[in-house]
Design an enzyme around this catalytic site. Structure first.
Site, PDB file in Angstrom:
ATOM      1  N   LYS A  45      16.005  38.176  23.451  1.00  0.00           N
ATOM      2  CA  LYS A  45      16.489  38.729  22.187  1.00  0.00           C
ATOM      3  C   LYS A  45      17.325  39.970  22.475  1.00  0.00           C
ATOM      4  CE  LYS A  45      14.645  40.214  17.672  1.00  0.00           C
ATOM      5  NZ  LYS A  45      13.405  40.319  16.854  1.00  0.00           N
ATOM      6  N   SER A  76      13.149  37.881  12.747  1.00  0.00           N
ATOM      7  CA  SER A  76      14.457  38.351  13.180  1.00  0.00           C
ATOM      8  C   SER A  76      14.818  37.836  14.576  1.00  0.00           C
ATOM      9  CB  SER A  76      14.482  39.887  13.171  1.00  0.00           C
ATOM     10  OG  SER A  76      13.630  40.426  14.167  1.00  0.00           O
ATOM     11  N   SER A 131       8.437  38.212  12.979  1.00  0.00           N
ATOM     12  CA  SER A 131       9.702  37.861  13.626  1.00  0.00           C
ATOM     13  C   SER A 131       9.579  36.949  14.839  1.00  0.00           C
ATOM     14  CB  SER A 131      10.459  39.137  14.018  1.00  0.00           C
ATOM     15  OG  SER A 131      10.856  39.832  12.857  1.00  0.00           O
TER      16      SER A 131
END
Length: 469
Positions: A81, A160, A184
């Protein structure tokens, strides 16, 4: 031969690499090509790290050939990420336009640990801007565009850790590292039909990762199976002098069957506001789990779980980005609601934040009591999300009324408890749903064992999206 390994577990890939039946260089080239060709289709990739990846692959191939095998991640490509710092001029954008050219001199600890395990970084993956901390409520909150779900690109991959979920689901990487502050990791795991593990708070060092909420942020893996999640956690967990919040407890993954029936608790009313197929699949999963577990309903203590955790999140996010907010840079963010959301967070009273912290302590004690002793539960369980993936152009929550209640998410993140989501069915439209198992602090081996047992009785995790046209 190589296309047949795209949706192959880490354990099986690792064994083929160890024996020389598979080349780290060829495997890395395969996934780089998929990232570069399919990544844009899903808006899942920010940066491919081709030069670094090929150098690591060549080194891994030489080491394995010489007999120096580091373990099951040696030679396995992965993505991170894009809030996790990477050195060598590779941008770390935090998913936000104002930081699109940001670079760091050092790798985050989690990147260092994965490199030490022999894993190969092939990409920085898309995410919601600033990990959603500015209050977004629709999928377009990223300068790279809305991350599309490989099962249906007209639906959202979840936030996210959007790119991490989509990249694993779409076969762009064998595994990815995401982060969770409130949902997330479990959200994209649910939407994309993969396994996502949120470790105990402090289990994995956050040094080098963007801080959104100091007392809630956690890093964890998204993988094809629960077993893969355990293998990755084994590599990234552990103490870190650079992160004072990292636990001193050492984690060793135990992949052996538990050898007893589990005791699972279903909170009363956990499916009351859940969408039809998410509820139906959860009830069907309970029937399957009854083969390996005793399942009882449990009444949770009466506390404002979401208010506790969301107050802490909002207040700490405002503090983490106070200079950014003061400079007026929120106006440069992609989502319109993120232009004003930060200012609402700065209005939270210190008394409300302190009250939330005090209530969190009570919440943590009360929930821990449910796991305590031989009569306690091994895990609490519920649907991973209240709905399958929503449309790419839909608001996934109302800016006024918010979401359906996410009690387990509020408890798990507020108290820092581990949880794993694994797929448990598909809607008639072909969208996956998930079931989550939440355990006691530092009981990752238990929730992983339950998830492995469930996956041993089902084949949902063996189904994969079609290649995009």
């Amino acid at each position: 031969m190589l296309p047949n390994v795209i949706f192959t577990s880490i354990r099986e890939l690792g064994e083929r690499l160890r024996t020389g039946a598979l080349s780290p260089i060829a495997l890395t080239q395969l996934f780089l090509e998929r990232l570069e060709t399919l990544g844009p289709h899903y808006n899942a990739v920010v940066t491919t790290t081709r030069d670094r990846a090929m150098a690591q692959a060549q080194w891994a191939e030489a080491e394995i050939a010489s007999g120096h095998y580091r373990g099951p991640l040696h030679g396995i490509p992965y993505g991170a990420k894009d809030l996790i710092a990477t050195s060598g001029g590779i941008p770390t954008t935090w998913g936000a336009a104002p930081f699109r050219n940001q670079t760091f001199d050092d790798d985050a600890t989690v990147i260092q640990k994965l490199e030490a395990s022999g894993a190969i970084l092939v990409a920085k993956l898309a995410m919601v801007e600033l990990a959603g901390g500015m209050g977004y409520f629709q999928p377009h909150a990223s300068f790279t565009g809305p991350c599309r779900n490989p099962w249906n690109p007209n639906t959202w991959s979840g936030g996210s850790s959007s790119g991490s979920g989509a990249a694993v689901s779409g076969g762009l990487v064998p595994f990815a590292i995401g982060s969770e502050t409130f949902g997330s990791i479990l959200s994209p795991a649910n939407n994309c039909g993969v396994a996502g593990l949120r470790p105990t708070y402090g289990r994995v060092s956050r040094f080098g990762a963007m801080a959104l909420c100091w007392t809630l942020d956690k890093l964890g893996p998204l993988c094809l199976t629960a077993d893969d999640c355990g293998l990755v956690l084994d590599a990234i967990a552990g103490p870190d002098p650079a992160d004072p919040t990292a636990s001193q407890q050492v984690f060793t993954y135990d992949a052996e069957p538990v050898g007893r029936r589990f005791k699972l608790g279903v909170p009363t009313g956990i499916t009351d506001e859940v969408e039809e197929y998410a509820r139906r699949h959860f009830e069907q999963a309970l029937e399957v789990l009854s083969e390996v577990a005793t399942i009882d309903t449990v009444s949770l203590p009466d506390l404002p779980y979401e208010a506790i955790t969301r107050t802490i999140l909002a207040a700490e996010a405002a503090s983490a980005f106070d200079e950014f907010i003061d400079r007026g840079q929120a106006a440069e963010l992609t989502a319109p609601e993120d232009h004003y959301g930060p200012y609402a967070r700065t209005a939270i009273l210190a008394t409300d934040y302190i009250r939330a912290l005090r209530l969190r302590g009570r919440m943590a004690r009360d929930i821990d009591a449910l796991f305590e002793g031989s009569s306690g539960f091994d895990a609490l369980l519920g649907p991973s999300r209240w709905t399958p993936a929503t449309g790419i152009d839909e608001n996934f929550r109302s800016p006024v009324h918010g979401n359906a209640p996410d009690v387990l998410g509020a408890i798990g993140n507020g108290a820092g408890l581990p949880a794993i989501s694994v797929p448990n069915g598909f809607t008639p439209q072909g969208l996956p749903t998930g079931i989550q198992f939440m355990g006691r602090a530092y009981a990752e081996n238990t929730v992983l064992a339950i998830a492995r047992a469930y996956q041993g009785l089902t084949d949902w995790h063996q189904r994969h999206p079609p290649h995009p046209s």
